[in-house]
Scaffold this active site. Structure first.
Site, short mmCIF file in Angstrom:
data_model
loop_
_atom_site.label_atom_id
_atom_site.label_comp_id
_atom_site.label_asym_id
_atom_site.label_seq_id
_atom_site.Cartn_x
_atom_site.Cartn_y
_atom_site.Cartn_z
N CYS A 52 11.26 32.26 -23.89
CA CYS A 52 10.61 31.75 -22.67
C CYS A 52 10.02 30.38 -22.93
CB CYS A 52 9.52 32.73 -22.25
SG CYS A 52 8.41 32.04 -21.02
N CYS A 55 5.99 30.40 -22.71
CA CYS A 55 5.11 31.13 -23.62
C CYS A 55 4.44 30.16 -24.62
CB CYS A 55 5.89 32.21 -24.37
SG CYS A 55 6.05 33.76 -23.45
N HIS A 115 3.29 36.74 -21.18
CA HIS A 115 4.55 36.64 -20.46
C HIS A 115 4.67 37.67 -19.32
CE1 HIS A 115 8.77 35.46 -20.14
NE2 HIS A 115 9.13 36.73 -20.16
N ASN A 155 6.07 30.42 -6.66
CA ASN A 155 7.26 31.20 -6.34
C ASN A 155 7.29 32.35 -7.32
OD1 ASN A 155 8.30 29.45 -4.35
ND2 ASN A 155 9.20 28.13 -5.92
N SER A 163 12.77 30.98 -11.70
CA SER A 163 13.73 31.11 -12.79
C SER A 163 13.11 31.74 -14.03
CB SER A 163 14.31 29.73 -13.12
OG SER A 163 13.31 28.75 -13.12
N HIS A 166 7.57 34.53 -16.40
CA HIS A 166 6.26 34.19 -16.95
C HIS A 166 5.36 33.73 -15.80
CE1 HIS A 166 3.87 32.96 -20.62
NE2 HIS A 166 3.12 32.60 -19.59
N HIS A 168 3.45 31.88 -13.38
CA HIS A 168 3.14 30.46 -13.23
C HIS A 168 3.30 30.01 -11.79
CE1 HIS A 168 7.54 30.24 -13.24
NE2 HIS A 168 7.45 29.00 -12.79
N GLN A 170 3.15 26.11 -9.29
CA GLN A 170 3.46 24.69 -9.37
C GLN A 170 2.49 23.89 -8.51
OE1 GLN A 170 7.57 23.38 -9.17
NE2 GLN A 170 8.29 25.50 -9.11
O1 LIG Z 1 10.97 24.31 -9.60
P1 LIG Z 1 11.77 25.55 -9.84
O2 LIG Z 1 10.89 26.77 -10.02
O3 LIG Z 1 12.79 25.42 -10.92
O4 LIG Z 1 12.60 25.75 -8.49
C1 LIG Z 1 12.24 26.56 -7.40
O5 LIG Z 1 11.13 26.04 -6.68
C2 LIG Z 1 11.30 24.78 -6.04
C3 LIG Z 1 10.06 24.47 -5.22
O6 LIG Z 1 9.81 25.44 -4.23
C4 LIG Z 1 12.56 24.75 -5.16
O7 LIG Z 1 12.79 23.43 -4.74
C5 LIG Z 1 13.78 25.26 -5.93
O8 LIG Z 1 14.88 25.35 -5.05
C6 LIG Z 1 13.48 26.64 -6.52
O9 LIG Z 1 14.57 27.13 -7.26
#
Ligand SMILES: O=P(O)(O)O[C@H]1O[C@H](CO)[C@@H](O)[C@H](O)[C@H]1O
Ligand SMILES: O=P(O)(O)O[C@H]1O[C@H](CO)[C@@H](O)[C@H](O)[C@H]1O
Lengths: 350, 350
Positions: A52, A55, A115, A155, A163, A166, A168, A170
């Site tokens: 990961c 981590c 994680h 997300n 993806s 873990h 998190h 943004q």
């Molecule tokens: O930034 P990440 O987690 O790789 O990507 C994810 O979140 C982003 C922000 O919502 C999006 O634009 C991406 O399509 C999604 O896969």
């Protein structure tokens, strides 16, 4: 002629936050489902995963090593959608081809070194540290002269494009007000100018009297399935006091925010006894150095699941071409969430 | 300072059809993908499937048997989101809780009796029959006094919430103008009032000169990756002549429409050599018995795939809370689609 019943009859509801309508087809969950199923997210993960990139101590794809962090950890996104760089641009004057360079900064916020520890299973004191980090980032990013808005979001779950399991979130900070935020600000502003009161304060006060759509409440915050919710189990977390940004929260409010964040995410996990996927995000006043008395701090939760841990709502053809459409009434969703236990299902004694 | 380059630098573009902005991060496809993969849609299907509720002669879940249809077949959706029934409703006067009953009719349109024959593989003459059916439905539904808008659309592929691979689309006809259509009408109207010309005619004329974003063209229609596209391979099919509805099409235009429908869907299938998923939908003038000189017939294609037959673009956190965001420039997408063969990959001689 039959009398209208919101639990039986198709209808449209108005979202005063973004000035748009949603189609509600409350009778429609009865249809059988033969479409795509999602993977269930219930597999147990280890506390530490050597593969990961989030981590502690592990190397990221750009060769940088994460520190051995012990609570919240923030770094600049290695694959940023926004860049800080300023560029020279000659504007195109044709109204059909309007384009503006956009500057910004993208960060990743690891909520926990573990994680396998998502918000519903974290200690409240550790969630407070996440909130503290959000506050610091709002100040740090927002005080840069080219940053006018700071979007904090998460997300969660593969079905939400996340993806890495873990825990998190943004932060995307940028020069312009993003579309959804601009729409919201527009509505809050109009309402504030006309009524000299916060739209969301008035709305929450009305919901707290009705109680029909309230899911959770504490002294300083409440979670409601909004009257105009789009996603099956969408919720809106609203501060009871009228303030505009995360940094306006008192110490007690911060604790109450941490508690209700844990509370609503436990409800979500309990709904289908799975690590519940969603996108969540905080909407708050811009950092554009202008006073924003109209803004009222709130947080959206948009979870995709509809029928079970593996069947989501598809926002496709009609929803893309026409308008958002939901298959269960917001009142029913609120009742289902409200009636769920407040203890996380993994801690249940059999 | 560097000079702005739309293929390298993050920027925002304006969508004049719905008056919204989109964030373009053209450098971002370089990031590695570790997230969810979709199932590839390439398994060969039989021409007839005894378990398919859309195949000729088969029984649907409500016990009704499909006729042994030989070309296009329309029936009322067994699980309609909208109902015809009129109900009595006392309006709530609180602006926070606005709700209106909505009446409508939902239909399903089977494009072909063959279970495995999607538009890109159909004969042009059979696609003409589908268009003929759309025309008839537009007239039949639109002439009912409680129907003011007829939304024709298709969800193709499991990833687009389509529960059955049998080639089919849907029609949702209703009393109100859905949100996206109302926004579009608003923009078309404003433009028409100011310029006395069709916004989309002017836009298409400009694109036909530039040629940069044109994917396909024949005498009466063109397909463009719009300057403001949201989805990676989103396209917009526009009539060259300014007319408002599908029933205004001449015989030659109908044939040209069928040909270009086949053309763009072949390009899509060829992109990743898979049965390419998308939602498509026709936007045209309402049936509200008012003249709409501002309307210009067009069709949107919103395909989710980004990198391959199994990796889609997730419109999640930032996109939901902030604004739509794309990872590849529309110009690049257009060039990729334009350069693909016009012959379906399954017919390729090895
Ligand atoms: O930034 P990440 O987690 O790789 O990507 C994810 O979140 C982003 C922000 O919502 C999006 O634009 C991406 O399509 C999604 O896969
Ligand atoms: O009507 P279907 O194909 O069963 O359902 C599909 O298309 C509808 C219209 O876009 C959506 O509301 C549903 O979420 C989707 O699963």
């Amino acid at each position: 002629m039959q009398t209208f019943n919101p639990n039986d009859h198709p209808h449209r509801r108005y979202n005063p936050l973004i000035d748009e309508w949603v189609l509600v087809s409350p009778h429609r969950t009865k249809r059988p489902w033969q479409g795509q199923n999602e993977k269930n997210n219930s597999e147990a993960l280890p506390e530490y995963d050597a593969n990961c990139y989030l981590c502690p101590g592990n190397e990221r794809s750009n060769g940088i090593k994460n520190p051995n962090y012990t609570d919240c950890f923030v770094f600049e996104n290695d694959f940023a959608a926004l860049l800080e760089e300023e560029v020279v641009h000659e504007p195109n004057l044709n109204p059909m081809f309007q384009l503006k360079p956009e500057r910004g900064i993208n960060k990743v916020v690891c909520f926990s070194p573990k994680h396998n520890l998502t918000i519903p299973e974290m200690e409240v004191s550790d969630i407070e540290k996440v909130i503290q980090t959000w506050k610091e980032q709002y100040i740090e990013l927002g005080s840069k002269d080219f940053i006018n808005y700071v979007q904090i979001f998460e997300n969660k779950g593969a079905v939400m494009g996340c993806s890495n399991p873990h825990p998190h979130g943004q932060i995307w900070a940028q020069s312009s007000l993003p579309t959804q935020v601009a729409k919201t600000q527009n509505s809050l502003e109009k309402y504030f100018e006309t009524n000299k009161r916060s739209l969301l304060k008035e709305y929450l006060d009305a919901e707290l009297i009705k109680k029909e759509r309230i899911v959770l409440e504490n002294e300083h915050f409440a979670v409601v399935v909004p009257f105009w919710a789009i996603w099956p189990y969408e919720t809106l977390l609203i501060s009871k006091r009228h303030f505009g940004t995360i940094i306006a929260m008192s110490k007690e409010e911060t604790l109450a925010f941490a508690e209700i964040l844990k509370g609503i995410t436990i409800k979500y996990d309990n709904l289908f006894e799975t690590s519940f996927p969603y996108s969540s995000g905080i909407h708050q006043a811009p950092t554009d150095r202008v006073s924003h008395p109209e803004w009222h701090f709130h947080m959206h939760f948009y979870p995709p699941l509809l029928r079970s841990a593996t069947v989501k709502k598809f926002m496709v053809g009609y929803e893309m071409m026409g308008e958002a459409q939901r298959d269960i009434s917001p009142e029913k969703s609120a009742a289902i969430l409200r009636d769920l236990p407040t203890l996380h299902y993994k801690l249940k004694k059999e």
